[in-house]
Scaffold this motif. Structure first.
Motif, short mmCIF file in Angstrom:
data_model
loop_
_atom_site.label_atom_id
_atom_site.label_comp_id
_atom_site.label_asym_id
_atom_site.label_seq_id
_atom_site.Cartn_x
_atom_site.Cartn_y
_atom_site.Cartn_z
N ALA A 54 0.83 -1.21 0.00
CA ALA A 54 0.00 0.00 0.00
C ALA A 54 0.86 1.26 0.00
O ALA A 54 0.62 2.20 -0.77
N VAL A 55 1.86 1.29 0.85
CA VAL A 55 2.74 2.46 0.93
C VAL A 55 3.51 2.64 -0.38
O VAL A 55 3.64 3.76 -0.89
N GLN A 56 4.00 1.55 -0.94
CA GLN A 56 4.73 1.64 -2.21
C GLN A 56 3.83 2.14 -3.33
O GLN A 56 4.26 2.96 -4.16
N VAL A 57 2.60 1.66 -3.37
CA VAL A 57 1.68 2.08 -4.42
C VAL A 57 1.33 3.55 -4.28
O VAL A 57 1.31 4.31 -5.27
N VAL A 58 1.05 4.00 -3.07
CA VAL A 58 0.72 5.41 -2.85
C VAL A 58 1.87 6.31 -3.28
O VAL A 58 1.68 7.33 -3.94
N ALA A 59 3.09 5.91 -2.92
CA ALA A 59 4.25 6.72 -3.28
C ALA A 59 4.51 6.71 -4.78
O ALA A 59 4.92 7.71 -5.36
N THR A 60 4.26 5.57 -5.42
CA THR A 60 4.59 5.42 -6.84
C THR A 60 3.49 5.95 -7.75
O THR A 60 3.74 6.21 -8.93
N ALA A 61 2.28 6.11 -7.24
CA ALA A 61 1.16 6.58 -8.06
C ALA A 61 1.39 7.98 -8.61
O ALA A 61 0.65 8.43 -9.50
N THR A 62 2.40 8.67 -8.11
CA THR A 62 2.72 10.00 -8.65
C THR A 62 3.13 9.92 -10.12
O THR A 62 3.10 10.94 -10.82
N ILE A 63 3.52 8.73 -10.60
CA ILE A 63 3.94 8.60 -11.99
C ILE A 63 2.79 8.88 -12.95
O ILE A 63 3.03 9.15 -14.13
N ALA A 64 1.56 8.82 -12.47
CA ALA A 64 0.42 9.10 -13.35
C ALA A 64 0.55 10.49 -13.98
O ALA A 64 0.13 10.71 -15.12
N ALA A 65 1.14 11.41 -13.23
CA ALA A 65 1.30 12.77 -13.74
C ALA A 65 2.25 12.82 -14.93
O ALA A 65 2.16 13.74 -15.76
N MET A 66 3.17 11.85 -15.02
CA MET A 66 4.15 11.86 -16.11
C MET A 66 3.49 11.63 -17.47
O MET A 66 4.08 11.95 -18.50
N VAL A 67 2.29 11.04 -17.46
CA VAL A 67 1.59 10.79 -18.72
C VAL A 67 0.30 11.61 -18.77
O VAL A 67 -0.65 11.26 -19.46
N GLY A 68 0.28 12.71 -18.02
CA GLY A 68 -0.82 13.65 -18.10
C GLY A 68 -2.07 13.26 -17.35
O GLY A 68 -3.13 13.85 -17.57
N GLN A 69 -1.98 12.27 -16.44
CA GLN A 69 -3.15 11.88 -15.67
C GLN A 69 -3.12 12.56 -14.31
O GLN A 69 -2.22 13.33 -14.00
N GLY A 70 -4.15 12.27 -13.49
CA GLY A 70 -4.32 13.00 -12.24
C GLY A 70 -3.52 12.43 -11.08
O GLY A 70 -2.67 11.57 -11.23
N GLY A 71 -3.84 12.95 -9.90
CA GLY A 71 -3.15 12.53 -8.69
C GLY A 71 -2.27 13.64 -8.15
O GLY A 71 -2.09 14.69 -8.77
N LEU A 72 -1.72 13.40 -6.99
CA LEU A 72 -0.88 14.41 -6.35
C LEU A 72 0.40 14.69 -7.14
O LEU A 72 1.02 15.75 -6.97
N GLY A 73 0.78 13.77 -7.99
CA GLY A 73 1.95 14.00 -8.82
C GLY A 73 1.79 15.20 -9.74
O GLY A 73 2.78 15.84 -10.13
N ARG A 74 0.53 15.55 -10.09
CA ARG A 74 0.29 16.72 -10.95
C ARG A 74 0.72 18.00 -10.26
O ARG A 74 1.14 18.96 -10.92
N ILE A 75 0.61 18.03 -8.93
CA ILE A 75 1.06 19.22 -8.19
C ILE A 75 2.57 19.36 -8.32
O ILE A 75 3.10 20.47 -8.51
N ILE A 76 3.27 18.24 -8.24
CA ILE A 76 4.73 18.26 -8.34
C ILE A 76 5.17 18.66 -9.75
O ILE A 76 6.05 19.53 -9.93
N THR A 77 4.58 18.04 -10.77
CA THR A 77 4.99 18.35 -12.14
C THR A 77 4.64 19.79 -12.51
O THR A 77 5.39 20.45 -13.24
N ALA A 78 3.51 20.27 -12.01
CA ALA A 78 3.15 21.67 -12.26
C ALA A 78 4.14 22.61 -11.60
O ALA A 78 4.50 23.65 -12.16
N GLY A 79 4.60 22.23 -10.42
CA GLY A 79 5.61 23.04 -9.74
C GLY A 79 6.90 23.10 -10.53
O GLY A 79 7.53 24.16 -10.65
#
Length: 222
Positions: A156-181
């Motif tokens: 669970a922890v690994q998946v939550v941390a790794t789900a930020t990769i969704a932003a790398m292909v233009g999808q949602g999630g907290l990773g979008r905040i990082i890529t936008a930054g």
């Protein structure tokens, strides 16, 4: 300390929490993707690992094969999906990549948990006339539960941390905040996004620890 202060200011600004691009919406997307991937991985890996552990055959091979996935970067798997017909299937590529990433710890801990159950207890249960299903449900599964839950927490922890990769292909999630930054050269926003991901992982870990203590029986202290 300036970056920390700026990140705190960014997080406490109400405007950053609302709207389609706000923290609330991104958090919901992140939880959805992570939760769906973990549920699918659990539905596949846990029954298989528990069953192989009960049989005592084929489990080592299955665990070794699943562990091969740990050597392949999740982003590489996602990149392959994005050049396939799945690239237009919404969250399917991301969820699939995360499922493949989550299966190894779930499968490994489920198998090892059952195999590490005291064989004397299993033999005693069989000697009492229990069927294979009864031995599994009344002896092996309760004794293996702590190890299985450790695998669930790890996945669970690994998946939550790794789900930020969704932003790398233009999808949602907290990773979008990082890529936008990064796109805006806004270090405070990048740090704030990373903090949000870390906090979510800690919350998930804490919830699962609580569930573990509530549902998994512990031997009495002597």
């Amino acid at each position: 300390m300036g970056v920390v202060t700026d990140a705190w200011t960014w997080l406490t600004t109400g405007a950053h929490w609302t709207g389609e691009e706000g923290i609330g919406a991104r958090l919901a997307e992140h939880v959805y993707v992570s939760g769906l991937a973990l549920l699918i991985a659990g539905a596949v890996a846990l029954p298989l690992g528990l069953w192989l552990g009960h049989l005592g055959r084929g489990g080592a091979l299955a665990v070794n094969v699943s562990n091969v996935g740990r050597a392949v970067p999740v982003f590489a798997v996602l990149a392959l999906f994005m050049v396939s017909p799945l690239r237009n299937a919404g969250y399917v590529p991301t969820v699939t990549a995360l499922v493949l990433f989550a299966i190894p710890p779930l499968l490994t801990n489920a198998y090892v948990g059952v195999r590490e159950v005291d064989r004397a207890a299993v033999r005693a249960a069989r000697g009492m006339g229990m069927t294979g299903v009864q031995v599994f449900g009344r002896v092996e599964l309760p004794l293996a539960a702590p190890v299985v839950m450790t695998g669930v927490r790890s996945a669970a922890v690994q998946v939550v941390a790794t789900a930020t990769i969704a932003a790398m292909v233009g999808q949602g999630g907290l990773g979008r905040i990082i890529t936008a930054g990064f796109a805006l050269y806004d270090t405070a926003q990048v740090v704030a996004g990373a903090v949000l991901v870390a906090l979510l992982a800690l919350v998930v870990e804490g919830v699962l620890v609580g569930v573990d203590r509530l549902l998994v029986p512990r031997p009495p202290r002597t």
